[in-house]
Motif scaffolding. Structure first.
Motif: not given
Ligand SMILES: [Zn+2]
Length: 301
Positions: A149-150, A184-185, A232-234
């Protein structure tokens, strides 16, 4: 009522007495352990138990190859018509991986903690399971990688297991829940404290299992959460971390302390048990061979 392995009384599920029958399954793996087990009529609950027994020693994604073999002897409980009502405990299980056989016997030493032991009296249980999820694919290892992602190179401080949303996640070891909350993430995040040095963490889960909250105790193998893609995961996966003195280490290569070694009368009682299980195993193998040869001779059955 009947006696359980630990010598306590357990309530029978049915009023009618059930016949306990040695039940045997064996197969050579062609594509997957799962398919081999289905083809050999090994019930899914028994397969799950088998995976749990070997999950301390076997990385099911990397170690299992076509040509490998498994064998299992378990209790089946039948009604008066010979119909299977439920399956019980595994008594013996072996896996032969790349020609090397691991074999374990179910036994309850004087401590009262039932476990699986090798012939030498060493328990299968380790301090932590390397793979706290069944049937998942290791999708990303530990170390530097380009973050999906980043977009820049970042240290990946855990391992990822791809699995469908809702797949159960197990506690890698006995411990206390330190956190079970949004983080959070990491999304919905569980962290367990196993001892003064070792913690494990489970991220991106869809939800927590009932009763899993800060302060609650969990047993190794207990379901603590379910795979998801929060934070924060695809896509749905488990991000799993092992923390040693507060620092993330590679769960796949960290040296895990070995389990119990039976000594004295505990070792003697195991050694007294093994020949009787081996005899039951030999009878079950013969029976399986007989059934297989009858099937060949009677194509209509
Ligand atoms: Zn990850």
């Amino acid at each position: 009522m009947k006696l359980d392995d630990a010598g306590g009384f357990v309530a029978e599920e049915a009023e009618r007495p059930l016949d306990r029958r040695d039940t045997y399954g064996a197969a050579t793996i062609e594509s997957s352990l799962y398919e081999a087990a289905i083809a050999a009529n090994v019930p899914i609950d028994v397969l799950m138990d088998l995976v749990r027994v070997f999950s301390f020693d076997v990385d099911f994604q990397r170690d299992v190859q076509p040509g490998d073999r498994f064998e299992v002897l378990f209790d089946g409980f039948d009604d008066e018509f010979g119909e299977r009502v439920r399956n019980g405990e595994i008594r013996y299980a072996s896996m032969t991986l790349s020609g090397k056989t691991l074999a374990f016997y179910r036994h309850t030493p004087t401590s009262g903690f039932t476990d699986f032991f090798g012939r030498d009296g060493r328990s299968v249980r380790k301090a932590l399971m390397r793979t706290p999820i069944d049937g998942a694919r290791l999708s990303s290892g530990f170390g530097k990688r380009r973050h999906p992602i980043l977009g820049y190179n970042k240290m990946h401080k855990g391992v990822d297991f791809a699995a469908p949303t809702g797949t159960p996640i197990m506690a890698a070891g006995d411990g206390v829940v330190e956190m079970a909350e949004r983080n959070g993430a990491y999304g919905n995040y569980v962290r367990l404290r196993h001892n003064n040095e070792v913690k494990t963490a489970y991220a991106h889960t869809s939800r927590f299992a009932k009763g899993v909250r800060a302060g609650s105790r969990v047993k190794q193998g207990q379901i603590i959460a379910y795979v998801g893609t929060t934070g924060r995961s695809t896509g749905p996966h488990l991000h799993y971390e092992v923390l040693l003195n507060g620092r993330q280490v590679n769960p796949m290569s960290v040296e895990l302390p070995t389990g119990e070694q039976l000594l004295g009368k505990d070792l003697k009682s195991l050694q007294a048990l093994i020949p009787s299980v081996d005899a039951r195993l030999a009878a079950a193998r013969d029976q399986a061979r007989l059934v297989a040869s009858n099937d060949d001779g009677n194509p209509g059955r």
